[in-house]
Design a protein around this motif. Structure first.
Motif, PDB file in Angstrom:
ATOM      1  N   ASN A 165      53.740 114.743  31.795  1.00  0.00           N
ATOM      2  CA  ASN A 165      52.580 115.514  32.232  1.00  0.00           C
ATOM      3  C   ASN A 165      53.080 116.734  32.970  1.00  0.00           C
ATOM      4  OD1 ASN A 165      52.018 115.182  35.357  1.00  0.00           O
ATOM      5  ND2 ASN A 165      52.666 113.168  34.635  1.00  0.00           N
ATOM      6  N   CYS A 166      52.234 117.709  33.056  1.00  0.00           N
ATOM      7  CA  CYS A 166      52.578 118.899  33.823  1.00  0.00           C
ATOM      8  C   CYS A 166      51.335 119.410  34.528  1.00  0.00           C
ATOM      9  CB  CYS A 166      53.209 119.983  32.942  1.00  0.00           C
ATOM     10  SG  CYS A 166      52.162 120.635  31.641  1.00  0.00           S
ATOM     11  N   SER A 167      51.588 120.104  35.610  1.00  0.00           N
ATOM     12  CA  SER A 167      50.527 120.709  36.408  1.00  0.00           C
ATOM     13  C   SER A 167      50.710 122.218  36.356  1.00  0.00           C
ATOM     14  CB  SER A 167      50.620 120.248  37.862  1.00  0.00           C
ATOM     15  OG  SER A 167      50.550 118.853  37.923  1.00  0.00           O
ATOM     16  N   ILE A 168      49.617 122.920  36.169  1.00  0.00           N
ATOM     17  CA  ILE A 168      49.645 124.377  36.132  1.00  0.00           C
ATOM     18  C   ILE A 168      48.623 124.873  37.142  1.00  0.00           C
ATOM     19  CG2 ILE A 168      49.366 126.441  34.709  1.00  0.00           C
ATOM     20  CD1 ILE A 168      49.571 123.220  32.913  1.00  0.00           C
ATOM     21  N   THR A 169      49.029 125.816  37.946  1.00  0.00           N
ATOM     22  CA  THR A 169      48.108 126.471  38.870  1.00  0.00           C
ATOM     23  C   THR A 169      48.108 127.948  38.521  1.00  0.00           C
ATOM     24  OG1 THR A 169      48.673 124.867  40.600  1.00  0.00           O
ATOM     25  CG2 THR A 169      47.524 126.872  41.291  1.00  0.00           C
ATOM     26  N   ILE A 170      46.915 128.503  38.399  1.00  0.00           N
ATOM     27  CA  ILE A 170      46.739 129.915  38.074  1.00  0.00           C
ATOM     28  C   ILE A 170      45.838 130.514  39.136  1.00  0.00           C
ATOM     29  CG2 ILE A 170      45.781 131.526  36.379  1.00  0.00           C
ATOM     30  CD1 ILE A 170      46.404 129.322  34.277  1.00  0.00           C
ATOM     31  N   SER A 171      46.231 131.697  39.622  1.00  0.00           N
ATOM     32  CA  SER A 171      45.449 132.328  40.691  1.00  0.00           C
ATOM     33  C   SER A 171      45.599 133.842  40.642  1.00  0.00           C
ATOM     34  CB  SER A 171      45.934 131.807  42.046  1.00  0.00           C
ATOM     35  OG  SER A 171      45.226 132.417  43.095  1.00  0.00           O
ATOM     36  N   ASP A 172      44.631 134.516  41.227  1.00  0.00           N
ATOM     37  CA  ASP A 172      44.741 135.972  41.353  1.00  0.00           C
ATOM     38  C   ASP A 172      45.413 136.360  42.679  1.00  0.00           C
ATOM     39  OD1 ASP A 172      42.629 135.172  42.962  1.00  0.00           O
ATOM     40  OD2 ASP A 172      41.196 136.630  42.180  1.00  0.00           O
TER      41      ASP A 172
ATOM     42  N   LYS B 247      43.250 116.814  42.644  1.00  0.00           N
ATOM     43  CA  LYS B 247      42.306 116.825  41.530  1.00  0.00           C
ATOM     44  C   LYS B 247      42.354 118.191  40.863  1.00  0.00           C
ATOM     45  CE  LYS B 247      39.177 113.315  43.230  1.00  0.00           C
ATOM     46  NZ  LYS B 247      37.784 112.902  43.300  1.00  0.00           N
ATOM     47  N   SER B 248      42.288 118.188  39.546  1.00  0.00           N
ATOM     48  CA  SER B 248      42.377 119.447  38.804  1.00  0.00           C
ATOM     49  C   SER B 248      40.992 119.931  38.384  1.00  0.00           C
ATOM     50  CB  SER B 248      43.266 119.273  37.576  1.00  0.00           C
ATOM     51  OG  SER B 248      42.734 118.299  36.707  1.00  0.00           O
ATOM     52  N   ASP B 249      40.935 121.210  38.057  1.00  0.00           N
ATOM     53  CA  ASP B 249      39.710 121.786  37.490  1.00  0.00           C
ATOM     54  C   ASP B 249      39.581 121.387  36.020  1.00  0.00           C
ATOM     55  OD1 ASP B 249      38.754 123.539  39.705  1.00  0.00           O
ATOM     56  OD2 ASP B 249      40.708 124.483  39.415  1.00  0.00           O
ATOM     57  N   ASP B 250      40.725 121.339  35.346  1.00  0.00           N
ATOM     58  CA  ASP B 250      40.755 121.050  33.915  1.00  0.00           C
ATOM     59  C   ASP B 250      41.788 119.978  33.628  1.00  0.00           C
ATOM     60  OD1 ASP B 250      38.942 123.238  33.402  1.00  0.00           O
ATOM     61  OD2 ASP B 250      40.644 124.586  33.627  1.00  0.00           O
ATOM     62  N   LEU B 251      41.464 119.127  32.685  1.00  0.00           N
ATOM     63  CA  LEU B 251      42.336 118.027  32.310  1.00  0.00           C
ATOM     64  C   LEU B 251      42.417 117.987  30.786  1.00  0.00           C
ATOM     65  CD1 LEU B 251      43.855 115.599  33.527  1.00  0.00           C
ATOM     66  CD2 LEU B 251      41.697 114.347  33.484  1.00  0.00           C
ATOM     67  N   LEU B 252      43.626 118.087  30.249  1.00  0.00           N
ATOM     68  CA  LEU B 252      43.859 117.988  28.811  1.00  0.00           C
ATOM     69  C   LEU B 252      44.638 116.704  28.584  1.00  0.00           C
ATOM     70  CD1 LEU B 252      43.474 121.095  29.473  1.00  0.00           C
ATOM     71  CD2 LEU B 252      44.736 121.502  27.371  1.00  0.00           C
ATOM     72  N   ILE B 253      44.016 115.740  27.929  1.00  0.00           N
ATOM     73  CA  ILE B 253      44.578 114.403  27.771  1.00  0.00           C
ATOM     74  C   ILE B 253      44.877 114.137  26.299  1.00  0.00           C
ATOM     75  CG2 ILE B 253      44.072 111.949  28.025  1.00  0.00           C
ATOM     76  CD1 ILE B 253      44.560 113.324  30.666  1.00  0.00           C
ATOM     77  N   PHE B 254      46.146 113.813  26.019  1.00  0.00           N
ATOM     78  CA  PHE B 254      46.588 113.635  24.641  1.00  0.00           C
ATOM     79  C   PHE B 254      46.622 112.171  24.205  1.00  0.00           C
ATOM     80  CE2 PHE B 254      49.302 117.791  24.280  1.00  0.00           C
ATOM     81  CZ  PHE B 254      48.205 118.542  24.704  1.00  0.00           C
TER      82      PHE B 254
ATOM     83  N   ILE C 225      45.198 122.941  36.436  1.00  0.00           N
ATOM     84  CA  ILE C 225      45.143 122.314  35.118  1.00  0.00           C
ATOM     85  C   ILE C 225      46.201 121.208  35.078  1.00  0.00           C
ATOM     86  CG2 ILE C 225      45.335 122.715  32.627  1.00  0.00           C
ATOM     87  CD1 ILE C 225      45.109 125.818  33.487  1.00  0.00           C
ATOM     88  N   ARG C 226      45.838 120.070  34.528  1.00  0.00           N
ATOM     89  CA  ARG C 226      46.825 119.011  34.286  1.00  0.00           C
ATOM     90  C   ARG C 226      46.768 118.677  32.802  1.00  0.00           C
ATOM     91  NH1 ARG C 226      46.301 115.630  38.398  1.00  0.00           N
ATOM     92  NH2 ARG C 226      48.184 116.369  39.366  1.00  0.00           N
ATOM     93  N   ILE C 227      47.958 118.571  32.203  1.00  0.00           N
ATOM     94  CA  ILE C 227      48.083 118.206  30.800  1.00  0.00           C
ATOM     95  C   ILE C 227      48.959 116.964  30.751  1.00  0.00           C
ATOM     96  CG2 ILE C 227      48.804 118.969  28.502  1.00  0.00           C
ATOM     97  CD1 ILE C 227      48.586 121.882  29.577  1.00  0.00           C
TER      98      ILE C 227
END
Length: 178
Positions: free
Chosen positions: A49-56, A66-73, A5-7
């Motif tokens: 901006n920040c990058s978040i990685t989440i995993s099991d 490249k991210s799966d999700d992008l939140l752009i303000f 995820i990138r915000i």
């Protein structure tokens, strides 16, 4: 499962808090998470901006192209990161500030009038929570109660009075993308 995820937005829009909240909530749900902040030279008004990685499974690198999700303000963030998203990924953008049509054939695009919706609550500071609500609706990784507990954690006792308005903002954002 691994989710990137990138915000991104201006400093002061709650970019970092939103990312920290997601990373913390993932951790509380028993997932691994990494949160990597990047600031421009200024704090408020500069780029953030920040990058978040989440995993099991354990995460061995916080870096992704490249991210799966992008939140752009804001629009400068769209210009910088708009193409750095995987095919089939999700783009959530602040349609209150970004007036041009965001169109990607192979990605899911969600306009979220986060600034307008936050203003409707008479609290423009909760615009990031509006975006978070929209994101939570479409991605389905996080449990609502874990997000609220994480929010309580980050608000702490000094800002506990802000919990209710933040919850309202999340709810409004959630409904905005139905």
């Amino acid at each position: 499962m691994i989710r990137t995820i990138r915000i991104s937005g201006f400093g002061g829009q709650g970019v970092m808090l939103t990312g920290q909240l997601l990373a913390h909530a993932a951790n509380e749900q028993g997932l691994y998470s990494l949160w990597v902040p990047t600031y421009g030279p200024e704090t408020r008004g500069g780029t953030a901006n920040c990058s978040i990685t989440i995993s099991d499974k354990p995460i061995y690198s916080p870096v992704f192209q490249k991210s799966d999700d992008l939140l752009i303000f804001n629009e400068p963030s769209l210009a910088k990161f708009g193409e750095k998203i995987k095919s089939g990924g999700n783009i959530f953008y602040n349609s209150s500030l970004i007036k041009k049509k965001v169109n990607h054939d192979d990605r899911n695009v969600y306009p979220v009038p986060m600034s307008e919706l936050a203003q409707s609550l008479d609290k423009p500071q909760v615009a990031n929570m509006v975006m978070l609500g929209a994101y939570l609706n479409k991605v389905g990784i996080f449990k609502e109660e874990v997000i609220i507990e994480s929010l309580k954690y980050f608000l702490g006792p000094k800002k506990a009075n802000m919990l209710e308005i933040n919850q309202k903002a999340i709810a409004i954002g959630f409904e905005s993308v139905n």
